[in-house]
Design a protein around this motif. Structure first.
Motif, mmCIF file in Angstrom:
data_model
loop_
_atom_site.group_PDB
_atom_site.id
_atom_site.type_symbol
_atom_site.label_atom_id
_atom_site.label_comp_id
_atom_site.label_asym_id
_atom_site.label_seq_id
_atom_site.Cartn_x
_atom_site.Cartn_y
_atom_site.Cartn_z
ATOM 1 N N HIS A 17 -27.360 -0.717 -36.892
ATOM 2 C CA HIS A 17 -26.976 -2.128 -36.965
ATOM 3 C C HIS A 17 -25.623 -2.280 -37.669
ATOM 4 C CE1 HIS A 17 -27.688 -6.410 -36.902
ATOM 5 N NE2 HIS A 17 -27.385 -6.462 -38.179
ATOM 6 N N ARG A 18 -25.403 -1.523 -38.730
ATOM 7 C CA ARG A 18 -24.139 -1.603 -39.474
ATOM 8 C C ARG A 18 -22.972 -1.085 -38.655
ATOM 9 N NH1 ARG A 18 -25.246 1.559 -44.733
ATOM 10 N NH2 ARG A 18 -22.993 1.503 -44.814
ATOM 11 N N LEU A 19 -23.222 -0.146 -37.759
ATOM 12 C CA LEU A 19 -22.144 0.464 -36.972
ATOM 13 C C LEU A 19 -21.875 -0.220 -35.647
ATOM 14 C CD1 LEU A 19 -22.830 4.240 -37.543
ATOM 15 C CD2 LEU A 19 -20.794 2.981 -38.213
ATOM 16 N N PHE A 20 -22.825 -0.989 -35.144
ATOM 17 C CA PHE A 20 -22.688 -1.506 -33.791
ATOM 18 C C PHE A 20 -21.428 -2.337 -33.606
ATOM 19 C CE2 PHE A 20 -23.441 -4.276 -30.181
ATOM 20 C CZ PHE A 20 -23.753 -3.328 -29.224
ATOM 21 N N ALA A 21 -21.096 -3.183 -34.557
ATOM 22 C CA ALA A 21 -19.879 -4.004 -34.429
ATOM 23 C C ALA A 21 -18.637 -3.129 -34.370
ATOM 24 C CB ALA A 21 -19.784 -4.988 -35.593
ATOM 25 N N PHE A 22 -18.606 -2.052 -35.147
ATOM 26 C CA PHE A 22 -17.451 -1.153 -35.159
ATOM 27 C C PHE A 22 -17.363 -0.359 -33.857
ATOM 28 C CE2 PHE A 22 -18.292 -2.052 -39.577
ATOM 29 C CZ PHE A 22 -17.020 -2.332 -40.063
ATOM 30 N N ILE A 23 -18.516 0.055 -33.322
ATOM 31 C CA ILE A 23 -18.537 0.749 -32.029
ATOM 32 C C ILE A 23 -18.012 -0.194 -30.953
ATOM 33 C CG2 ILE A 23 -20.051 1.729 -30.247
ATOM 34 C CD1 ILE A 23 -21.827 2.762 -32.591
ATOM 35 N N SER A 24 -18.458 -1.443 -30.979
ATOM 36 C CA SER A 24 -17.999 -2.427 -30.003
ATOM 37 C C SER A 24 -16.488 -2.615 -30.064
ATOM 38 C CB SER A 24 -18.691 -3.776 -30.222
ATOM 39 O OG SER A 24 -20.075 -3.647 -30.032
ATOM 40 N N LEU A 25 -15.934 -2.618 -31.275
ATOM 41 C CA LEU A 25 -14.481 -2.748 -31.415
ATOM 42 C C LEU A 25 -13.766 -1.544 -30.807
ATOM 43 C CD1 LEU A 25 -14.148 -4.138 -35.054
ATOM 44 C CD2 LEU A 25 -13.611 -5.341 -32.925
ATOM 45 N N TRP A 68 -14.628 0.289 -28.268
ATOM 46 C CA TRP A 68 -14.605 0.353 -26.817
ATOM 47 C C TRP A 68 -14.161 -0.952 -26.171
ATOM 48 C CZ3 TRP A 68 -20.391 1.870 -26.513
ATOM 49 C CH2 TRP A 68 -21.210 0.749 -26.486
ATOM 50 N N ARG A 69 -13.710 -1.900 -26.964
ATOM 51 C CA ARG A 69 -13.237 -3.171 -26.423
ATOM 52 C C ARG A 69 -12.093 -2.924 -25.436
ATOM 53 N NH1 ARG A 69 -11.661 -7.374 -30.674
ATOM 54 N NH2 ARG A 69 -13.900 -7.287 -30.971
ATOM 55 N N GLY A 70 -12.229 -3.466 -24.248
ATOM 56 C CA GLY A 70 -11.175 -3.368 -23.256
ATOM 57 C C GLY A 70 -11.166 -2.084 -22.451
ATOM 58 N N ARG A 71 -12.026 -1.139 -22.785
ATOM 59 C CA ARG A 71 -12.069 0.119 -22.037
ATOM 60 C C ARG A 71 -13.162 0.052 -20.977
ATOM 61 N NH1 ARG A 71 -11.810 3.871 -27.125
ATOM 62 N NH2 ARG A 71 -9.577 3.884 -27.475
ATOM 63 N N ALA A 72 -12.867 0.597 -19.828
ATOM 64 C CA ALA A 72 -13.888 0.703 -18.789
ATOM 65 C C ALA A 72 -14.791 1.885 -19.127
ATOM 66 C CB ALA A 72 -13.232 0.915 -17.434
ATOM 67 N N LEU A 73 -16.057 1.611 -19.281
ATOM 68 C CA LEU A 73 -17.016 2.658 -19.658
ATOM 69 C C LEU A 73 -17.560 3.292 -18.377
ATOM 70 C CD1 LEU A 73 -18.838 0.765 -22.538
ATOM 71 C CD2 LEU A 73 -16.916 2.373 -22.693
ATOM 72 N N ARG A 74 -16.714 4.065 -17.712
ATOM 73 C CA ARG A 74 -17.062 4.648 -16.415
ATOM 74 C C ARG A 74 -17.733 6.008 -16.518
ATOM 75 N NH1 ARG A 74 -11.539 2.683 -14.540
ATOM 76 N NH2 ARG A 74 -12.055 0.689 -13.603
ATOM 77 N N ILE A 92 -17.945 6.183 -29.305
ATOM 78 C CA ILE A 92 -18.928 6.173 -30.391
ATOM 79 C C ILE A 92 -18.537 7.181 -31.470
ATOM 80 C CG2 ILE A 92 -21.336 6.683 -30.976
ATOM 81 C CD1 ILE A 92 -22.059 5.579 -28.155
ATOM 82 N N ALA A 93 -18.141 8.385 -31.056
ATOM 83 C CA ALA A 93 -17.825 9.455 -32.015
ATOM 84 C C ALA A 93 -16.595 9.142 -32.850
ATOM 85 C CB ALA A 93 -17.635 10.770 -31.271
ATOM 86 N N ASN A 94 -15.697 8.308 -32.355
ATOM 87 C CA ASN A 94 -14.480 7.976 -33.102
ATOM 88 C C ASN A 94 -14.627 6.704 -33.923
ATOM 89 O OD1 ASN A 94 -12.748 10.159 -32.348
ATOM 90 N ND2 ASN A 94 -12.785 9.327 -30.277
ATOM 91 N N THR A 95 -15.844 6.316 -34.184
ATOM 92 C CA THR A 95 -16.115 5.098 -34.942
ATOM 93 C C THR A 95 -16.250 5.409 -36.423
ATOM 94 O OG1 THR A 95 -17.243 4.100 -33.062
ATOM 95 C CG2 THR A 95 -17.735 3.178 -35.219
ATOM 96 N N HIS A 96 -15.662 4.553 -37.245
ATOM 97 C CA HIS A 96 -15.855 4.619 -38.697
ATOM 98 C C HIS A 96 -15.676 3.214 -39.267
ATOM 99 C CE1 HIS A 96 -11.497 5.004 -38.193
ATOM 100 N NE2 HIS A 96 -11.407 4.414 -39.376
ATOM 101 N N THR A 97 -16.273 2.985 -40.415
ATOM 102 C CA THR A 97 -16.161 1.684 -41.070
ATOM 103 C C THR A 97 -15.171 1.781 -42.217
ATOM 104 O OG1 THR A 97 -17.897 2.078 -42.703
ATOM 105 C CG2 THR A 97 -18.597 1.235 -40.545
ATOM 106 N N VAL A 138 -19.535 8.364 -37.576
ATOM 107 C CA VAL A 138 -20.527 8.692 -36.560
ATOM 108 C C VAL A 138 -20.274 10.098 -36.043
ATOM 109 C CG1 VAL A 138 -21.396 8.073 -34.267
ATOM 110 C CG2 VAL A 138 -20.660 6.282 -35.826
ATOM 111 N N GLN A 139 -21.337 10.822 -35.803
ATOM 112 C CA GLN A 139 -21.254 12.086 -35.087
ATOM 113 C C GLN A 139 -22.005 11.884 -33.779
ATOM 114 O OE1 GLN A 139 -22.870 15.223 -37.465
ATOM 115 N NE2 GLN A 139 -21.269 15.087 -38.994
ATOM 116 N N ALA A 140 -21.340 12.174 -32.660
ATOM 117 C CA ALA A 140 -21.973 11.987 -31.360
ATOM 118 C C ALA A 140 -21.524 13.080 -30.414
ATOM 119 C CB ALA A 140 -21.596 10.620 -30.790
#
Length: 112
Positions: free
Chosen positions: A31-39, A41-47, A56-61, A67-69
């Motif tokens: 829950h704490r990371l979801f907003a940061f993950i969303s930021l 991938w904003r604007g990227r096509a998740l193909r 996801i793996a490049n996410t940090h607060t 995150v490790q993914a």
């Protein structure tokens, strides 16, 4: 059966806990990371899966939570059924907390 074999080999009691359906969305870390993950991938096509995992793996607060993914490409069998005889041979007991979801696997005696 694999957990029973592990319990037997290590002579350890294994406690297995399952979250009830729908609870992963309340996982505090997730829950704490979801907003940061969303930021990320904003604007990227998740193909592709690689794009998703990299976002996801490049996410940090700002607080330093990271995150490790990695993509798991293993093909897992589905529809595996455990027959009643095998289930009867397991040393299972319901857990104290939410026994409808959780259980304990006890090691069997060597001659069992």
């Amino acid at each position: 059966m694999s957990l029973q074999a592990l319990a037997n080999r290590t002579k350890l009691t294994i406690h297995v806990s399952h979250f009830p359906p729908g609870t992963s969305k309340w996982n505090k870390i997730e829950h704490r990371l979801f907003a940061f993950i969303s930021l990320n991938w904003r604007g990227r096509a998740l193909r592709t899966y690689a794009t998703i995992v990299n976002c996801i793996a490049n996410t940090h607060t700002d607080a330093g939570l990271t995150v490790q993914a990695q993509l798991d490409t293993t093909v897992y069998p589905t529809g595996i059924r455990v027959d009643d005889g095998t289930m009867a041979g397991l040393f299972l007991e319901p857990a104290v907390f939410h026994p409808e979801w959780n259980y304990v696997i006890n090691p069997q005696a060597p001659n069992a």
